[in-house]
Design a protein around this motif. Structure first.
Motif, PDB file in Angstrom:
ATOM      1  N   ASP A 124       0.858  -1.190   0.000  1.00 17.40           N
ATOM      2  CA  ASP A 124       0.000   0.000   0.000  1.00 17.40           C
ATOM      3  C   ASP A 124       0.896   1.243   0.000  1.00 17.40           C
ATOM      4  OD1 ASP A 124      -2.912   1.068   1.929  1.00 17.40           O
ATOM      5  OD2 ASP A 124      -1.525   2.234   0.681  1.00 17.40           O
ATOM      6  N   VAL A 125       0.933   1.959  -1.119  1.00 18.89           N
ATOM      7  CA  VAL A 125       1.740   3.186  -1.228  1.00 18.89           C
ATOM      8  C   VAL A 125       0.778   4.365  -1.309  1.00 18.89           C
ATOM      9  CG1 VAL A 125       3.447   4.478  -2.577  1.00 18.89           C
ATOM     10  CG2 VAL A 125       3.619   1.969  -2.395  1.00 18.89           C
ATOM     11  N   ASP A 126       0.602   5.036  -0.205  1.00 18.17           N
ATOM     12  CA  ASP A 126      -0.303   6.199  -0.128  1.00 18.17           C
ATOM     13  C   ASP A 126      -1.706   5.861  -0.619  1.00 18.17           C
ATOM     14  OD1 ASP A 126       1.942   7.525   0.774  1.00 18.17           O
ATOM     15  OD2 ASP A 126       2.306   8.607  -1.102  1.00 18.17           O
ATOM     16  N   GLY A 127      -2.154   4.631  -0.336  1.00 18.42           N
ATOM     17  CA  GLY A 127      -3.508   4.215  -0.713  1.00 18.42           C
ATOM     18  C   GLY A 127      -3.606   3.589  -2.089  1.00 18.42           C
ATOM     19  N   VAL A 128      -2.459   3.505  -2.788  1.00 13.37           N
ATOM     20  CA  VAL A 128      -2.432   2.859  -4.107  1.00 13.37           C
ATOM     21  C   VAL A 128      -1.727   1.508  -3.962  1.00 13.37           C
ATOM     22  CG1 VAL A 128      -1.554   3.012  -6.482  1.00 13.37           C
ATOM     23  CG2 VAL A 128      -2.414   5.068  -5.326  1.00 13.37           C
ATOM     24  N   ARG A 129      -2.384   0.440  -4.407  1.00 10.91           N
ATOM     25  CA  ARG A 129      -1.794  -0.883  -4.312  1.00 10.91           C
ATOM     26  C   ARG A 129      -0.718  -1.083  -5.378  1.00 10.91           C
ATOM     27  NH1 ARG A 129      -2.384  -3.529   0.474  1.00 10.91           N
ATOM     28  NH2 ARG A 129      -4.403  -2.952   1.385  1.00 10.91           N
ATOM     29  N   VAL A 130       0.428  -1.641  -4.940  1.00  9.55           N
ATOM     30  CA  VAL A 130       1.555  -1.896  -5.834  1.00  9.55           C
ATOM     31  C   VAL A 130       1.936  -3.368  -5.725  1.00  9.55           C
ATOM     32  CG1 VAL A 130       3.959  -1.350  -6.366  1.00  9.55           C
ATOM     33  CG2 VAL A 130       2.409   0.466  -5.600  1.00  9.55           C
ATOM     34  N   HIS A 131       2.027  -4.038  -6.882  1.00  7.14           N
ATOM     35  CA  HIS A 131       2.301  -5.476  -6.927  1.00  7.14           C
ATOM     36  C   HIS A 131       3.626  -5.703  -7.639  1.00  7.14           C
ATOM     37  CE1 HIS A 131      -2.048  -5.867  -6.013  1.00  7.14           C
ATOM     38  NE2 HIS A 131      -2.152  -4.864  -6.852  1.00  7.14           N
ATOM     39  N   ALA A 132       4.418  -6.634  -7.131  1.00  4.17           N
ATOM     40  CA  ALA A 132       5.746  -6.887  -7.697  1.00  4.17           C
ATOM     41  C   ALA A 132       5.834  -8.321  -8.201  1.00  4.17           C
ATOM     42  CB  ALA A 132       6.826  -6.629  -6.657  1.00  4.17           C
ATOM     43  N   VAL A 133       6.220  -8.436  -9.479  1.00  2.00           N
ATOM     44  CA  VAL A 133       6.452  -9.733 -10.103  1.00  2.00           C
ATOM     45  C   VAL A 133       7.948  -9.897 -10.345  1.00  2.00           C
ATOM     46  CG1 VAL A 133       6.079 -11.130 -12.201  1.00  2.00           C
ATOM     47  CG2 VAL A 133       4.200  -9.747 -11.246  1.00  2.00           C
ATOM     48  N   ARG A 134       8.488 -11.073 -10.043  1.00  2.98           N
ATOM     49  CA  ARG A 134       9.896 -11.343 -10.331  1.00  2.98           C
ATOM     50  C   ARG A 134       9.941 -12.568 -11.225  1.00  2.98           C
ATOM     51  NH1 ARG A 134       9.853  -7.087  -9.111  1.00  2.98           N
ATOM     52  NH2 ARG A 134      10.822  -5.964  -7.362  1.00  2.98           N
ATOM     53  N   LEU A 135      10.550 -12.463 -12.395  1.00  2.00           N
ATOM     54  CA  LEU A 135      10.467 -13.539 -13.394  1.00  2.00           C
ATOM     55  C   LEU A 135      11.745 -13.588 -14.213  1.00  2.00           C
ATOM     56  CD1 LEU A 135       7.870 -15.305 -13.864  1.00  2.00           C
ATOM     57  CD2 LEU A 135       7.417 -13.882 -15.875  1.00  2.00           C
ATOM     58  N   ARG A 136      12.367 -14.756 -14.292  1.00  2.33           N
ATOM     59  CA  ARG A 136      13.520 -14.909 -15.170  1.00  2.33           C
ATOM     60  C   ARG A 136      13.107 -14.578 -16.604  1.00  2.33           C
ATOM     61  NH1 ARG A 136      17.928 -14.107 -13.575  1.00  2.33           N
ATOM     62  NH2 ARG A 136      18.095 -15.807 -12.055  1.00  2.33           N
ATOM     63  N   GLY A 137      13.998 -13.788 -17.257  1.00  2.00           N
ATOM     64  CA  GLY A 137      13.699 -13.393 -18.629  1.00  2.00           C
ATOM     65  C   GLY A 137      13.267 -11.939 -18.741  1.00  2.00           C
ATOM     66  N   LEU A 138      12.784 -11.381 -17.634  1.00  3.12           N
ATOM     67  CA  LEU A 138      12.384  -9.972 -17.636  1.00  3.12           C
ATOM     68  C   LEU A 138      13.581  -9.082 -17.328  1.00  3.12           C
ATOM     69  CD1 LEU A 138       8.988 -10.068 -15.684  1.00  3.12           C
ATOM     70  CD2 LEU A 138       9.364 -10.112 -18.164  1.00  3.12           C
ATOM     71  N   VAL A 139      13.454  -7.790 -17.707  1.00  3.95           N
ATOM     72  CA  VAL A 139      14.423  -6.774 -17.291  1.00  3.95           C
ATOM     73  C   VAL A 139      13.702  -5.809 -16.362  1.00  3.95           C
ATOM     74  CG1 VAL A 139      15.946  -4.908 -18.078  1.00  3.95           C
ATOM     75  CG2 VAL A 139      15.796  -7.036 -19.394  1.00  3.95           C
ATOM     76  N   ALA A 140      12.898  -4.887 -16.923  1.00  2.68           N
ATOM     77  CA  ALA A 140      12.192  -3.907 -16.084  1.00  2.68           C
ATOM     78  C   ALA A 140      10.930  -3.460 -16.801  1.00  2.68           C
ATOM     79  CB  ALA A 140      13.075  -2.691 -15.805  1.00  2.68           C
ATOM     80  N   HIS A 141       9.778  -3.612 -16.120  1.00  2.00           N
ATOM     81  CA  HIS A 141       8.497  -3.369 -16.785  1.00  2.00           C
ATOM     82  C   HIS A 141       7.521  -2.819 -15.748  1.00  2.00           C
ATOM     83  CE1 HIS A 141      10.180  -6.171 -19.823  1.00  2.00           C
ATOM     84  NE2 HIS A 141      10.695  -6.715 -18.737  1.00  2.00           N
ATOM     85  N   GLU A 142       6.591  -1.991 -16.210  1.00  2.17           N
ATOM     86  CA  GLU A 142       5.599  -1.456 -15.279  1.00  2.17           C
ATOM     87  C   GLU A 142       4.281  -1.280 -15.997  1.00  2.17           C
ATOM     88  OE1 GLU A 142       5.706   2.756 -14.038  1.00  2.17           O
ATOM     89  OE2 GLU A 142       5.421   2.077 -11.971  1.00  2.17           O
TER      90      GLU A 142
END
Ligand SMILES: NC(=O)C1=CN([C@@H]2O[C@H](COP(=O)(O)OP(=O)(O)OC[C@H]3O[C@@H](n4cnc5c(N)ncnc54)[C@H](O)[C@@H]3O)[C@@H](O)[C@H]2O)C=CC1
Ligand SMILES: O=C(O)C1=N[C@H](C(=O)O)C[C@H](O)C1
Length: 248
Positions: free
Chosen positions: A179-197
């Motif tokens: 919970d970042v200032d009332g906004v939900r933030v989800h984190a995915v970690r996956l081999r093969g990825l670099v940086a995505h949002e």
């Protein structure tokens, strides 16, 4: 010629920055430091600008040492919050000629995605952020996602919006993300990825998805090089590359 030192030079980003600086007209790599190296080498090498891509636990000390040495800083390392940024502002009072840029993301598309999300935020009932990275990343959520959520939340507050609708009770800790200032933030970690949002914005009958992908760390380099060229003429603390892009 702008003389550049790289801190974290043996890392994924630092190594990429070393090559980018070597290839950039008007920039000269004068120092490439990593863990265990003496920061005094930066000043000894006559660096004008230090680029920091280290780790969250050491970047604050690195920036403090660079400011005290009168060296401008371009900082990509994450882990910054209002308290640590305030400490940099305080330190700069004794070095008013020094410029420090702390940027959560140097990819131009990422900067635009954050700007677009901020513009759209007040028009949607719901907003959530999903960040997706390689599994070697040491921190979560990403600095980019945290910065995005903070700016979305601020825009919603400025528009007088209340909390996003959410009647869900978590039966497992973490199920709804951070919970970042009332906004939900989800984190995915996956081999093969670099940086995505992805920023997901929802209203009855529609969803707007704003997505940025960094497929290669080369995506960050134009922003880093641009910041190195500009930071010497921008004293004080700047947070976010957008302030050096004349986006209007
Ligand atoms: N702002 C942006 O656009 C981006 C920011 N990042 C951030 O940059 C940071 C580094 O990311 P990566 O390069 O993937 O990590 P990495 O782990 O590959 O590199 C970090 C490097 O810092 C070195 N290091 C540790 N302590 C040090 C010290 N005291 N002095 C000098 N070097 C030290 C490590 O030995 C390592 O070589 C992370 O915080 C990451 O989130 C990463 C990509 C883009
Ligand atoms: O660790 C990474 O790789 C990245 N970190 C930064 C962040 O935490 O936002 C920027 C980008 O997402 C890549």
């Amino acid at each position: 010629m702008i003389r550049v030192a790289v801190l974290g030079a043996a890392g994924r980003m630092g190594g990429t920055v070393v090559e980018a600086v070597r290839a950039a007209p008007g920039l000269e790599l004068v120092a490439a430091l990593d863990s265990g190296d003496d920061l005094a080498e930066v000043r000894g090498a006559g660096a004008d600008v230090a680029v920091d891509f280290t780790v969250p636990t050491v970047t604050r000390g690195n920036v403090a040492a660079m400011v005290d040495a009168g060296v401008h800083c371009v900082v990509g390392t994450t882990g910054w919050d209002e308290e640590s940024l305030a400490q940099v502002r305080e330190r700069l009072r004794d070095r008013p000629e020094v410029g420090v840029l702390v940027a959560p993301n140097f990819a131009l598309g990422a900067v635009l995605a954050m700007r677009f999300a901020e513009q759209a935020a007040r028009l949607f009932e719901s907003v959530e952020v999903v960040e997706l990275h390689h599994p070697d990343k040491v921190d979560a959520p990403s600095g980019t996602a945290r910065h995005t959520a903070e700016r979305v939340a601020a825009a919603r507050h400025a528009a007088g919006l209340g909390p996003v609708p959410d009647a869900t009770s978590q039966t497992m800790d973490g199920a709804r993300g951070a919970d970042v200032d009332g906004v939900r933030v989800h984190a995915v970690r996956l081999r093969g990825l670099v940086a995505h949002e992805e920023i997901l914005l929802g209203n009855p009958g529609e969803q707007l998805t704003i997505r940025h992908d960094s497929f290669d760390r080369a995506s960050f380099m134009p922003g880093v090089v641009h910041a190195v060229r500009r930071i010497g003429t921008r004293p004080g603390l700047t947070v976010g590359l957008e302030h050096l892009l004349d986006l209007g």
